[in-house]
Write a protein that holds these residues in place. Structure first.
Motif, PDB file in Angstrom:
ATOM      1  N   SER A 113      32.812 -45.198   1.867  1.00 27.65           N
ATOM      2  CA  SER A 113      33.131 -43.768   1.850  1.00 27.65           C
ATOM      3  C   SER A 113      31.847 -43.021   2.168  1.00 27.65           C
ATOM      4  O   SER A 113      31.174 -42.500   1.291  1.00 27.65           O
ATOM      5  CB  SER A 113      33.675 -43.349   0.479  1.00 27.65           C
ATOM      6  N   LEU A 152      37.297 -44.003  -2.848  1.00 28.92           N
ATOM      7  CA  LEU A 152      36.900 -43.111  -3.937  1.00 28.92           C
ATOM      8  C   LEU A 152      36.004 -43.835  -4.935  1.00 28.92           C
ATOM      9  O   LEU A 152      34.930 -43.332  -5.305  1.00 28.92           O
ATOM     10  CB  LEU A 152      38.140 -42.559  -4.643  1.00 28.92           C
ATOM     11  N   ALA A 189      32.528 -44.691  -3.528  1.00 35.04           N
ATOM     12  CA  ALA A 189      31.677 -43.510  -3.413  1.00 35.04           C
ATOM     13  C   ALA A 189      31.163 -43.065  -4.779  1.00 35.04           C
ATOM     14  O   ALA A 189      30.001 -42.668  -4.911  1.00 35.04           O
ATOM     15  CB  ALA A 189      32.452 -42.370  -2.742  1.00 35.04           C
ATOM     16  N   CYS A 190      32.010 -43.133  -5.797  1.00 32.73           N
ATOM     17  CA  CYS A 190      31.593 -42.733  -7.146  1.00 32.73           C
ATOM     18  C   CYS A 190      30.553 -43.701  -7.704  1.00 32.73           C
ATOM     19  O   CYS A 190      29.607 -43.287  -8.388  1.00 32.73           O
ATOM     20  CB  CYS A 190      32.809 -42.652  -8.068  1.00 32.73           C
ATOM     21  N   LEU A 239      34.886 -36.777  -0.233  1.00 32.67           N
ATOM     22  CA  LEU A 239      35.392 -38.003  -0.832  1.00 32.67           C
ATOM     23  C   LEU A 239      36.697 -38.395  -0.161  1.00 32.67           C
ATOM     24  O   LEU A 239      37.606 -37.572  -0.031  1.00 32.67           O
ATOM     25  CB  LEU A 239      35.630 -37.811  -2.336  1.00 32.67           C
ATOM     26  N   ARG A 270      41.675 -34.072  -6.691  1.00 30.35           N
ATOM     27  CA  ARG A 270      40.392 -33.361  -6.750  1.00 30.35           C
ATOM     28  C   ARG A 270      40.350 -32.414  -7.947  1.00 30.35           C
ATOM     29  O   ARG A 270      39.359 -32.366  -8.682  1.00 30.35           O
ATOM     30  CB  ARG A 270      40.170 -32.564  -5.463  1.00 30.35           C
TER      31      ARG A 270
END
Length: 514
Positions: A54, A332, A335-336, A404, A412
């Protein structure tokens, strides 16, 4: 990815998302990837950096060159557009050298593909810049754009529609596979020069769309819209509706809403449309024509929903280079994890926090909600550098507006509300009331509970998960139980007690502390 021994054990420990992959050598090889898209209307450089599944946009620059502006009249590239495109490519080549981006993937699409002097232009670019332009066929362009959709929507299923300046591509997508693909001449830049104005364009568009529907004959509940003209239309739809979250990626529209927006656009001047969206004049002059195409697309294919994708051919080029195990990952979550590793005070604690609070939500929680809970725990501390008075608002902004993938608009807002409550007990007095209305009340309450659970759990920052204690929740009895560990029970001080009380109050539960 098949794993054995220690790797298998670690994979099981990380649960359904597997071990983080951004430090894997195959993923690190993609940490800085340069792509140049030479389109009929624009020439753009994007350098990706960060979590490869991501990616973040390390550098992004676009020139509205208009290479295909004269194609219908002359069959050749625009003289002015060619000069502007070459100037931009010289600049991009030097920038990539300065940013240590190598190799660079440069792709040209419909204008260069169809122009009489397309080959000559590619030779000039190579001679002047050292960039080797790969001229994609219509089929390849469709495949790459569809792969870009998969980068942000691994579960995407339906029909991808990519509109450029001189062409429009369709591709069937589902189960991570790009299926049947077709290319057409329905690019607004090419349609712009058609003699006969609106009525002539309408006939050509409808006739071409009829042929496309015959060739692409399936049932597609969702059409994924790729391309700058579609994004401009989506932004206009937002403005007409008064939609509060101005994030184009995963913005969903109904066919009825789109047709109302198409009608609304016809009553506006180009200057009015520019003032609404902030887009360039060159882009906005194409939007009314693109609106004609979209109206015909909806009438022929009859989708239930249209979803806007900010990811397209450039992201498809990145996806193309990913190893299979990386493509399968949740964009997601990856990326987090990357954000936590870079920005949290205690990288890795998000996973411990998740284990600690997970029992509050029960074992039958839907997968979509489970991944949002995991994402929130990973992000719970990445905004700690913000001023304490504004930390809650910064968290909400980061979640709702960040780049994201794999996150729809309701997701979101859910994530934003949870992170807001990580730092703030109440959401009263914030500036986000319009955005809160995008979530049903029960989801707002669930996000608040998650945030307050993280707010409490963050007070138990210990090295081992088992030392944090043990939560359990009994929904029928409305009892929230917490068993503290003897070695760390002194962490349960006055502030921790107040935060536990706030959590129990949000859950409408009594506390059983042991």
């Amino acid at each position: 990815m098949s794993m054995d021994g220690t790797q298998a054990a670690e994979g099981e420990e990380y649960g359904p998302f597997g071990r983080p992959l951004f430090n894997d050598p195959k993923a690190k090889a993609l940490s800085r990837v340069g792509t140049i898209d030479v389109g009929s209307n624009s020439v753009r450089l994007v350098v990706f950096d960060g979590a490869a599944r991501s990616p973040a946009y390390f550098y992004n620059e676009k020139i509205m060159a208009g290479l295909g502006a004269d194609m219908r009249q002359t069959g050749r590239l625009s003289v002015e557009g060619r000069a502007r495109a070459l100037s931009a490519l010289k600049r991009f080549a030097l920038l990539c050298n300065g940013l240590d981006v190598n190799p660079i993937t440069a792709v040209a699409t419909a204008a260069v593909r169809d122009a009489e002097d397309g080959k000559e232009f590619c030779e000039e670019v190579l001679r002047e810049t050292g960039l080797n332009l790969w001229v994609a066929s219509g089929q390849e362009e469709a495949r790459l754009s569809a792969q870009g959709v998969f980068l942000g929507w691994p579960e995407a299923e339906g029909l991808m529609c990519d509109i450029g300046g001189s062409s429009m591509e369709l591709a069937e997508i589902g189960d991570g596979v790009v299926g049947h693909r077709v290319s057409s001449q329905l690019g607004p830049l090419k349609l712009k020069g058609l003699k006969g104005g609106y009525d002539a364009r309408k006939k050509l568009i409808d006739d071409t769309m009829h042929d496309l529907r015959t060739e692409v004959s399936g049932t597609y509940n969702t059409i994924y819209l790729v391309g700058g003209s579609w994004r401009a239309l989506a932004r206009l739809d937002m403005e007409r509706r008064g939609y509060p979250l101005k994030v184009l990626h995963e913005y969903r529209m109904t066919p009825k809403s789109v047709l109302q927006t198409v009608k609304w656009i016809r009553g506006k001047s180009i200057d009015e449309l520019r003032a609404i969206t902030g887009n360039s004049e060159a882009r906005m002059r194409l939007v009314p024509i693109a609106a004609q195409v979209l109206k015909s697309l909806i009438q022929r294919f009859k989708p239930k929903a249209l979803a806007t994708s900010s990811y397209g051919i450039r992201e498809g080029l990145l996806y193309e280079q990913m190893p299979f195990e990386l493509k399968r990952r949740d964009p997601l979550i990856e990326a987090c994890r990357w954000d936590e590793a870079k920005n949290a005070r205690v990288p890795g604690f998000g996973r411990q926090l998740h284990k600690f609070i997970e029992p509050i939500f029960g074992s039958k929680i839907p997968y979509e909600r489970a991944r949002l809970i995991r994402a929130a725990c990973l992000l719970h501390d990445v905004s700690w550098r913000a001023h304490p008075d504004y930390r809650a608002e910064v968290c909400f902004d980061n979640a709702t507006r960040a780049n994201l993938g794999g996150l729809d608009h309701q997701g979101r807002v859910f994530l934003g509300v949870a992170l807001l409550h990580r730092y703030k007990n109440s959401r009263d007095g914030t500036r986000f009331n319009e955005l809160f209305e995008l979530l049903p009340e029960k989801d707002l309450k669930a996000a608040e509970i998650l945030g307050k659970a993280m707010r409490f759990g963050a007070m138990f920052s210990v090295q081992r998960h088992e030392l944090m204690g043990e939560f359990s929740f009994h929904p029928k009895k409305k009892v929230l139980k917490l068993k503290l560990h003897p070695e760390t029970r002194d962490l349960y001080g006055e502030v921790a007690a107040a935060r536990l009380s706030a959590l129990a109050s949000a859950m409408d539960a009594e506390i059983d502390l042991r």
